[in-house]
Design a protein around this motif. Structure first.
Motif, mmCIF file in Angstrom:
data_model
loop_
_atom_site.group_PDB
_atom_site.id
_atom_site.type_symbol
_atom_site.label_atom_id
_atom_site.label_comp_id
_atom_site.label_asym_id
_atom_site.label_seq_id
_atom_site.Cartn_x
_atom_site.Cartn_y
_atom_site.Cartn_z
ATOM 1 N N SER A 191 0.851 -1.196 0.000
ATOM 2 C CA SER A 191 0.000 0.000 0.000
ATOM 3 C C SER A 191 0.882 1.238 0.000
ATOM 4 N N TYR A 194 1.027 8.291 3.062
ATOM 5 C CA TYR A 194 1.332 9.665 2.669
ATOM 6 C C TYR A 194 1.772 10.481 3.877
ATOM 7 N N ALA A 210 4.765 10.071 -0.948
ATOM 8 C CA ALA A 210 4.161 8.741 -0.963
ATOM 9 C C ALA A 210 5.230 7.724 -0.556
ATOM 10 N N THR A 247 -0.644 4.686 -8.357
ATOM 11 C CA THR A 247 -1.459 4.723 -7.141
ATOM 12 C C THR A 247 -1.432 6.110 -6.500
ATOM 13 N N ARG A 250 -3.494 8.549 -8.426
ATOM 14 C CA ARG A 250 -4.924 8.264 -8.269
ATOM 15 C C ARG A 250 -5.416 8.763 -6.904
ATOM 16 N N HIS A 251 -4.672 8.446 -5.838
ATOM 17 C CA HIS A 251 -5.071 8.906 -4.507
ATOM 18 C C HIS A 251 -5.092 10.436 -4.426
ATOM 19 N N GLU A 254 -7.948 12.544 -5.481
ATOM 20 C CA GLU A 254 -9.161 12.555 -4.644
ATOM 21 C C GLU A 254 -9.028 13.407 -3.388
ATOM 22 N N TRP A 255 -7.846 13.998 -3.171
ATOM 23 C CA TRP A 255 -7.674 14.826 -1.988
ATOM 24 C C TRP A 255 -8.602 16.043 -2.059
ATOM 25 N N TRP A 289 -4.050 9.123 -14.790
ATOM 26 C CA TRP A 289 -4.503 9.650 -13.503
ATOM 27 C C TRP A 289 -4.202 11.128 -13.273
ATOM 28 N N VAL A 416 -4.089 6.202 3.243
ATOM 29 C CA VAL A 416 -4.741 7.272 2.485
ATOM 30 C C VAL A 416 -5.993 7.821 3.179
ATOM 31 N N ASN A 420 -6.477 11.696 4.386
ATOM 32 C CA ASN A 420 -7.615 12.543 4.011
ATOM 33 C C ASN A 420 -8.215 13.226 5.236
#
Ligand code: C2E
Ligand code: CA
Ligand code: CA
Length: 433
Positions: A191, A194, A210, A247, A250-251, A254-255, A289, A416, A420
């Motif tokens: 995984s 962050y 990351a 990855t 992509r993450h 979404e922040w 992404w 992640v 967030n």
């Protein structure tokens, strides 16, 4: 006149290989670099000849020579040094791991059997290694040393071996990790976490680094300091890095935050910075992404720039053309090639945490830190301090003009979902430490 090229494989003969080896060994002493010698032997070659004929044996050797050419880089020397024996000189090695990397690449290439209309045979090789100057400082000693490793490897049923004592033990442990790591990705054991990077000017989060985590079913949590070097040695770091970049992008897309952009930084090992396809890997990930509110950063170490600086500079410039920022990681621990600092294709410099954590108690660390900050600013680079654990260190860095802080004072690296939440709390009260 003796032939310099073997007609079967098109490779230099033993004699001409030995003279290249001699030349390379002289350069080692002059330039203080490390050189690796691989002696590669085809197992059961007499049996293959007996079963399928000499013509087939020759074609098999020609095929093997082709695979070896793929392992060799442009300055490496390759030759056929015996009936079923080849030599490969690896130039400019950083450590023995690089020599292992070459062996693994060869073994992988030989995974698929050699096939022609008459027969199909899996080529099995045994490899003896030796390093110059560590194991021997003269060409003939070095060759003997590698041939001895080869004999011991064969006698003990190992695929390859270095001369040093205890090598067998540590290598077998590496093998275990390597094998488990190979399936870690498919078993969902990897995984990305962050760790926030915070502006020292206004305390706002500007991005995150990351960091990869491996939660192994059999070993539990394995530290990246353990598994990343294994992945680097065995060639698995490439797919892992591709996965990490995809990855992380992509993450990060979404922040939730009120700012125009936040950056996400991915670590890229030195080995990959000299590979021509790195820009393609990055571009593909961005196509999938990339979002306008996410800025991708690549953290590379100084080690990436020492081997073939012109090549790595070219590759990094191509990556920067994609809008990606380059960050020099662990600065101060490596070679610190100030000479070509001026042209360095980078945007950010990260002061290694060994200086940062000792900043308060150690005057030398404080001096070095101040110097690095000044120098970096002079060349237009942003400065990040990593490993900032307390207020005192934070204030000291800020007063010296450091731009960004990363460390346990703000947060450790978070999964992640937790990141967030951290970000949401932070945007509610931005000035909190
Ligand atoms: P790094 O790139 O220098 O990463 C920073 C390391 O410092 C991280 O350790 C981070 O958790 C730790 N750190 C952050 N703040 C503090 C602090 O305030 N105090 C202290 N003592 N440590 C702090 P981590 O996550 O264990 O990673 C270790 C190394 O593993 C990284 O060093 C990097 O070289 C490598 N690594 C981690 N993830 C990846 C990855 O995805 N790809 C590659 N190629 N390497 C990775
Ligand atoms: Ca890093
Ligand atoms: Ca670092």
């Amino acid at each position: 006149m003796t032939a310099v090229e073997d007609p079967v494989t098109g490779l230099p003969t033993r004699r001409s290989f030995l003279s290249s080896l001699q030349r390379q060994v002289l350069l080692v002493n002059e330039r203080r670099v490390t050189l690796g010698l691989l002696v590669i032997d085809v197992d059961g070659f007499a049996m293959i000849n007996g079963a399928h004929g000499f013509a087939f044996g020759d074609r098999l050797l020609a095929h093997l020579a082709k695979q070896l050419r793929q392992v060799a880089r442009s300055h490496d020397a390759l030759g056929r040094i015996g009936d079923n024996r080849f030599g490969l000189v690896l130039t400019g090695l950083m450590n023995r791991g690089h020599a292992e990397l070459a062996v693994h690449k060869l073994l992988r290439l030989l995974d698929s059997a050699f096939e022609d209309p008459t027969a199909r045979v899996k080529i099995v090789v045994t490899v003896g290694l030796a390093l110059c100057p560590q194991n021997a400082s003269q060409a003939d000693h070095l060759l003997r040393c590698a041939e001895r490793s080869l004999a011991v490897a064969r006698a003990t049923a190992q695929r390859y071996l270095f001369p040093s004592e205890g090598a067998e033990e540590s290598l077998s442990d590496l093998w275990d990790i390597e094998i488990e790591l190979e399936s870690a990705a498919t078993r969902d054991e990897l995984s990305m976490h962050y760790q926030p990077k915070v502006s020292m000017h206004d305390l706002r989060p500007v991005g995150a680094e990351a960091l990869m985590r491996w939660n192994s079913a059999t070993r539990g949590a394995v530290a990246p300091d353990v598994f990343i070097p294994v992945a680097e040695k065995t060639g698995q770091i490439r797919p892992l890095t591709a996965w990490a970049v995809n990855t992380a992008l992509r993450h990060a897309s979404e922040w939730q935050h009120p700012w125009e952009r936040m950056s996400v930084a991915v670590n890229v090992p030195a080995e990959m910075v000299v590979q021509h396809d790195l820009p393609d890997l990055i571009e593909n990930a961005l196509n999938l992404w990339g979002r306008p509110n996410v800025e991708l950063r690549l953290e590379i170490t100084e080690r990436s720039l020492v081997g073939d600086p012109r090549q790595s500079f070219r590759i990094l410039s191509r990556i920067r053309d994609l809008g990606v920022k380059i960050s020099i990681d662990d600065f101060g621990t490596g070679y610190s090639c100030l000479a070509y600092f001026r042209n360095i294709p980078a945007d950010e410099l990260k002061i290694d945490k060994s200086f940062v954590t000792s900043l308060i108690d150690d005057a030398a660390s404080a001096d070095i830190t101040a110097l690095i900050i000044d120098l970096a600013h002079r060349f237009g680079l942003t400065v990040v301090a990593e490993g900032v654990e307390d207020e005192l260190t934070f204030d000291a860095l800020r007063s010296r003009g450091c731009d960004v802080a990363q460390g346990y004072l703000f947060s450790k690296a978070l999964p992640v979902a937790e990141f967030n939440r951290w970000l949401a709390a932070r945007t509610a009260t931005p000035a909190a430490r």
